[in-house]
Scaffold this motif. Structure first.
Motif, short mmCIF file in Angstrom:
data_model
loop_
_atom_site.label_atom_id
_atom_site.label_comp_id
_atom_site.label_asym_id
_atom_site.label_seq_id
_atom_site.Cartn_x
_atom_site.Cartn_y
_atom_site.Cartn_z
N SER A 108 44.64 46.41 40.90
CA SER A 108 45.95 46.23 40.98
C SER A 108 46.40 45.94 42.40
O SER A 108 47.48 45.11 42.69
N GLU A 109 45.67 46.19 43.56
CA GLU A 109 45.93 46.00 44.85
C GLU A 109 45.69 44.70 45.12
O GLU A 109 46.63 43.99 45.80
N THR A 110 44.64 44.08 44.74
CA THR A 110 44.12 42.70 44.99
C THR A 110 44.92 41.71 43.86
O THR A 110 44.76 40.40 44.00
N GLU A 111 45.23 42.32 42.78
CA GLU A 111 45.89 41.61 41.41
C GLU A 111 44.63 40.58 41.18
O GLU A 111 44.80 39.37 41.08
N SER A 112 43.35 41.15 41.27
CA SER A 112 42.35 40.14 40.62
C SER A 112 41.57 41.02 39.99
O SER A 112 41.24 42.37 40.24
N TYR A 113 40.30 40.45 39.33
CA TYR A 113 39.33 40.98 38.77
C TYR A 113 38.25 41.31 39.61
O TYR A 113 37.79 40.36 40.21
N CYS A 114 37.61 42.58 39.79
CA CYS A 114 36.51 42.75 40.59
C CYS A 114 35.25 42.80 39.76
O CYS A 114 34.01 42.79 40.34
N ASP A 115 35.26 42.78 38.67
CA ASP A 115 34.18 42.52 37.67
C ASP A 115 34.57 42.04 36.14
O ASP A 115 35.91 42.59 35.96
N PHE A 116 33.80 41.61 35.65
CA PHE A 116 34.09 41.21 34.24
C PHE A 116 33.03 40.85 33.33
O PHE A 116 32.05 40.59 33.79
N ILE A 117 33.03 41.29 32.11
CA ILE A 117 31.85 41.02 31.24
C ILE A 117 32.57 40.47 29.91
O ILE A 117 33.32 40.99 29.36
N ASN A 118 31.67 39.17 29.63
CA ASN A 118 31.97 38.58 28.55
C ASN A 118 30.89 38.92 27.45
O ASN A 118 29.85 39.31 27.80
N TYR A 119 31.14 39.20 26.31
CA TYR A 119 30.21 39.27 25.28
C TYR A 119 30.32 38.51 24.05
O TYR A 119 31.37 38.24 23.58
N GLU A 120 29.17 38.04 23.38
CA GLU A 120 29.08 37.17 22.23
C GLU A 120 29.69 35.74 22.63
O GLU A 120 30.26 35.20 21.95
N GLY A 121 29.51 35.42 23.95
CA GLY A 121 29.90 34.07 24.35
C GLY A 121 30.93 34.11 25.52
O GLY A 121 31.27 35.14 25.90
N ALA A 122 30.99 32.88 25.97
CA ALA A 122 32.07 32.95 27.03
C ALA A 122 33.45 32.54 26.71
O ALA A 122 33.67 32.06 25.68
N ILE A 123 34.19 32.82 27.73
CA ILE A 123 35.67 32.86 27.37
C ILE A 123 36.18 31.76 28.39
O ILE A 123 36.18 32.11 29.70
N ALA A 124 36.73 30.98 27.98
CA ALA A 124 37.42 29.74 29.00
C ALA A 124 38.25 30.51 29.93
O ALA A 124 39.08 31.35 29.65
N GLY A 125 38.05 30.08 31.18
CA GLY A 125 38.89 30.84 32.24
C GLY A 125 38.30 32.19 32.90
O GLY A 125 38.64 32.57 33.80
N PHE A 126 37.13 32.52 32.20
CA PHE A 126 36.61 33.81 32.60
C PHE A 126 35.01 33.66 33.07
O PHE A 126 34.13 34.38 32.62
#
Length: 115
Positions: free
Chosen positions: A94-112
């Motif tokens: 919430s300080e940087t207002e961004s994702y510092c890590d992300f996991i997609n599962y069962e395929g890619a998500i547009a924009g991620f």
């Protein structure tokens, strides 16, 4: 950082959890988990984090049926994490207002992509 997600068990999903790893003692204040619906990229659940990474370096959120959790996920019941194709979970700062890590599962998500 996101380390492991158990989002789908046989039958009703009653033992879902997310495991984070980090340096022991690091504060989790200001971080949130965002659960992303892969069909539209929308956040369907948010979970604010609290406390510190334990001495073993693992912080676990999960259903109340999961042993040794550090924080109850949502209501602690069942079917807390979507298991469609695709979906994802992001660690939001919430300080940087961004994702510092992300996991997609069962395929890619547009924009991620690119995590």
């Amino acid at each position: 950082m996101l380390n492991e997600i158990d989002y789908d068990q046989s039958g009703t999903d009653q033992a879902e959890f997310i495991e984070l790893t980090g340096l022991p003692g690091v504060a989790l204040t200001g971080l949130e988990l965002h659960f992303i619906n892969g069909l539209n990229g929308a956040v369907y659940r948010s979970q604010s984090l609290a406390g510190f990474v334990p001495e073993d370096g693992y912080f676990v959120l999960g259903s109340t049926t999961v042993q040794n959790i550090d924080l109850v996920l949502g209501s602690g019941g069942s079917n807390l994490i979507q298991n469609g194709a695709p979906d994802g979970v992001g660690l939001w700062d919430s300080e940087t207002e961004s994702y510092c890590d992300f996991i997609n599962y069962e395929g890619a998500i547009a924009g991620f992509e690119g995590w």
